[in-house]
Design a protein around this motif. Structure first.
Motif, PDB file in Angstrom:
ATOM      1  N   GLY A 280     -41.094  31.404 -45.013  1.00  0.00           N
ATOM      2  CA  GLY A 280     -41.766  30.480 -44.105  1.00  0.00           C
ATOM      3  C   GLY A 280     -40.904  30.012 -42.951  1.00  0.00           C
ATOM      4  N   VAL A 281     -39.600  29.821 -43.188  1.00  0.00           N
ATOM      5  CA  VAL A 281     -38.691  29.387 -42.123  1.00  0.00           C
ATOM      6  C   VAL A 281     -38.705  30.384 -40.966  1.00  0.00           C
ATOM      7  N   GLY A 282     -38.856  31.663 -41.283  1.00  0.00           N
ATOM      8  CA  GLY A 282     -38.819  32.689 -40.247  1.00  0.00           C
ATOM      9  C   GLY A 282     -40.170  33.074 -39.685  1.00  0.00           C
ATOM     10  N   LEU A 283     -41.234  32.378 -40.077  1.00  0.00           N
ATOM     11  CA  LEU A 283     -42.570  32.774 -39.607  1.00  0.00           C
ATOM     12  C   LEU A 283     -42.683  32.826 -38.082  1.00  0.00           C
ATOM     13  N   PRO A 284     -42.198  31.824 -37.344  1.00  0.00           N
ATOM     14  CA  PRO A 284     -42.283  31.947 -35.881  1.00  0.00           C
ATOM     15  C   PRO A 284     -41.570  33.194 -35.368  1.00  0.00           C
ATOM     16  N   ALA A 285     -40.375  33.470 -35.893  1.00  0.00           N
ATOM     17  CA  ALA A 285     -39.631  34.647 -35.452  1.00  0.00           C
ATOM     18  C   ALA A 285     -40.366  35.928 -35.840  1.00  0.00           C
ATOM     19  N   ILE A 286     -40.947  35.952 -37.039  1.00  0.00           N
ATOM     20  CA  ILE A 286     -41.698  37.139 -37.474  1.00  0.00           C
ATOM     21  C   ILE A 286     -42.898  37.386 -36.565  1.00  0.00           C
ATOM     22  N   PHE A 287     -43.626  36.319 -36.257  1.00  0.00           N
ATOM     23  CA  PHE A 287     -44.814  36.440 -35.410  1.00  0.00           C
ATOM     24  C   PHE A 287     -44.444  36.980 -34.030  1.00  0.00           C
ATOM     25  N   PHE A 288     -43.440  36.390 -33.395  1.00  0.00           N
ATOM     26  CA  PHE A 288     -43.036  36.859 -32.073  1.00  0.00           C
ATOM     27  C   PHE A 288     -42.467  38.267 -32.141  1.00  0.00           C
ATOM     28  N   GLY A 289     -41.811  38.603 -33.236  1.00  0.00           N
ATOM     29  CA  GLY A 289     -41.251  39.943 -33.394  1.00  0.00           C
ATOM     30  C   GLY A 289     -42.324  41.009 -33.482  1.00  0.00           C
ATOM     31  N   PHE A 290     -43.404  40.726 -34.192  1.00  0.00           N
ATOM     32  CA  PHE A 290     -44.500  41.693 -34.260  1.00  0.00           C
ATOM     33  C   PHE A 290     -45.160  41.874 -32.889  1.00  0.00           C
ATOM     34  N   LYS A 291     -45.175  40.824 -32.082  1.00  0.00           N
ATOM     35  CA  LYS A 291     -45.702  40.967 -30.726  1.00  0.00           C
ATOM     36  C   LYS A 291     -44.818  41.891 -29.898  1.00  0.00           C
TER      37      LYS A 291
END
Length: 602
Positions: A280-291
């Motif tokens: 969960g801590v990395g969710l923002p980074a994961i989301f932007f990374g998939f973009k």
């Protein structure tokens, strides 16, 4: 002199070398990331068990090859817990022989650098970012760190799978493809769920082949490596090498575990809760990374499917979704997401490189002029990582309790290593209870009976017995023959372990009450008053009374206590009324007959 018009400007490259004018030099970022990583890993120094399954796994490594002796009461237990992870148990066995009771810890210390180093290398290969971004990714996926704090086979299996993927990325030579097949085969032996990665391995093996013949050669090399490992395992244990039989046993166990009254929405929310704890801590980074991946894929689209820059991002986005679609509702704890971590790590590295590390370098370089501002994406990614306080999702709706969920926040997880060490202390306390109990039994100088109430304490006691040199034998007392295991030490000490918990099946409190009435009470009454004990549980489904006498951090059971437990058991069975019979003793017999049919069918 006229310069060529087609000459391109030099490419801006992110370097690990800082500049004198940097406010935040890359060297400083390296130091900061490594300090945070070491600080986060502090609880590995006091690594503990996680629950009953890790105790049982270690016990199996001590008793190899006599796996059946780990549970003579319920056949499904030793079948499932062995066949779902035989490779881990066999890898641990020589370490357990070398240092009984420390085999799992030694295995985890060996695997830790292999797992983390492999994840960094694979992330670097897939994301094409900097090494610093790949290392920093470890901090943004909490389960990568948390999984090192307790003994578990997920990390062991994932390590082999990750290095197999690295070999497929590293070279197209047949020898490396063969080696990748062997590593996936070992990963599959270490944990059955690694079979979910088999289609990915096969695709990456043949992807980019110019001809069908080359694709066939590569597939043959990969499969030869995988089959060879399982053939070698068959020489040691044919059942462990039989993948179809292992799947059959796991499916049977999963059917028993499945609770029919849990709807799809509840399963999803339970999975979501585990996911937020896992990464969960990395969710923002994961989301932007998939973009970023999607942007790369679109830019490479004109080259078609044969283009790696087009296809790999698509695979990295779609494959984790396919895995989750197949396994929806099976994520009972955060560590189950380990098969998804390589994909999420790649997305995280892309975000960290573009939205965190490079902006921080620019911000440091231009800080004095104040012309550079950190973007909203940078602040969101760093905020989730650095700022504690967001409550766990379970604060808003009920989710099943898992003993390894120790952190009270979804954000700022790096600041909570002390909470993990407090969590570990609960297991050390349980282990101290078991050791104290064994001393109390030796002091009693007579055959003793010990009753346990739940899965974790039951397996902790069994593990302590095996480490101390006790071995299981056929019961000698008729009253203790059905629901107790008989243990004897070479020095003559002996005890009957009355196991009140029935794994896999629902209604554990009712099942425990049935066992107490059907066999536990009679077995306890066979013993002298000074040799009847109840191991202190973390949680107890059968409430105790004030008549319990504390002896060396263990409970000695008086006649009054046994009568009170019998009364409570009858009351529980009447309230539960599982079979519809009004006689508690008959109700208990029917419940246990059904349990025997379910757990000893194979």
């Amino acid at each position: 002199m006229i310069q060529p018009v087609n000459k391109r400007p030099p490419k801006q490259k992110f370097t690990t070398k800082g500049t004198r004018n940097s406010g935040v030099a890359p060297t400083g970022l390296w130091i900061g990331v490594l300090i945070l990583l070491l600080m986060s890993l502090r609880p590995t120094l006091t690594r503990s068990h996680v629950e009953g399954f890790s105790y049982l796994t270690e016990t199996m490594s001590l008793l190899l090859p006599d796996i059946a002796s780990t549970d003579p009461l319920w056949g499904m237990i030793h079948n499932f817990f062995y066949l779902s992870r035989p490779g881990t148990i066999w890898l641990m066995a020589p370490l357990s022989d070398l240092a009984p009771g420390s085999g799992y810890d030694l295995l985890m210390w060996i695997i830790l650098p292999i797992f983390m180093g492999g994840l960094v290398v694979l992330t670097k290969l897939w994301s094409k970012t900097t090494w610093l971004a790949s290392v920093a990714t470890l901090l943004f996926l909490p389960i990568v760190i948390d999984a090192q704090f307790f003994f578990n086979d997920n990390v062991v299996a994932a390590s082999f799978a990750i290095w197999g993927l690295i070999l497929l990325e590293w070279s197209r030579r047949l020898v490396w493809i063969f080696a990748a097949g062997t590593l996936l085969s070992i990963a599959l032996l270490c944990r059955l769920d690694q079979i979910l990665l088999l289609p990915l391995f096969l695709f990456l093996t043949v992807f980019g082949s110019r001809t069908f013949a080359i694709a066939l050669q590569r597939s043959a090399a990969f499969l030869s490596g995988a089959i060879m490992i399982h053939l070698l395992m068959a020489l040691v244990d044919p059942q462990a090498a039989n993948v179809m039989f292992r799947i059959e046993v796991a499916s049977a166990a999963d059917t028993l575990w499945d609770r029919g009254n849990v709807n799809l929405a509840t399963k999803f929310y339970r999975d979501l809760s585990a996911a937020l704890l896992a990464f969960g801590v990395g969710l923002p980074a994961i989301f932007f990374g998939f973009k970023i991946m999607e942007s790369r894929r679109r830019l490479a689209k004109p080259d078609g499917w044969r283009s790696r820059t087009h296809t790999l991002p698509l695979i990295l986005m779609v494959y984790p979704a396919l895995i989750y679609g197949i396994t929806l509702g099976k994520y009972y704890d955060p560590r189950a997401f380990m098969t998804l971590i390589p994909f999420l790590a790649t997305a995280t590295a892309l975000s960290l490189d573009q939205f965190v590390l490079m902006p921080l370098v620019r911000y440091g370089n231009e800080f004095s002029s104040k012309t550079e501002k950190l973007s909203t994406r940078t602040i969101v990614i760093l905020g989730a990582f650095l700022v504690p306080g967001a409550p766990m999702l379970s604060s808003f709706y009920p989710v099943p309790y898992e003993s390894e969920n120790a952190i009270p926040t979804l954000t700022g997880r790096i600041w909570f290593s002390d909470k993990w060490m407090e969590w570990q202390n609960a297991f050390f306390k349980l282990e101290n209870h078991t050791v104290a109990l064994l001393y109390a039994i030796e002091d009693a100088d007579t055959t003793a009976a010990v009753i346990s109430y739940n899965w974790t304490e039951e397996r902790a006691l069994q593990n302590a017995l095996v480490i101390a040199g006790y071995r299981i034998l056929p019961p000698e007392l008729a009253a203790c023959s059905e629901y107790a295991t008989y243990w004897r030490h070479p020095n003559g000490a002996e005890l009957y372990h009355i196991r009140s918990h029935i794994p896999f099946l629902p209604d554990s409190t009712t099942n425990s009450a049935a066992i107490f009435l059907e066999g536990g009470q009679a077995c306890l009454n066979e013993m002298r008053p000074e040799a009847r004990f109840a191991l202190v549980p973390i949680t107890s489904p059968l409430p105790k009374t004030d008549l319990v006498e504390n002896v060396n951090q263990t409970y000695r059971l008086s006649d009054a206590e046994i009568s009170a437990l019998a009364h409570t058991s009858r009351k529980i069975l009447l309230q539960g009324n599982v079979t519809g019979d009004s006689d508690p003793e008959i109700e208990a017999k029917k419940i246990l007959e059904a349990a025997d049919a379910a757990l000893n069918a194979q």
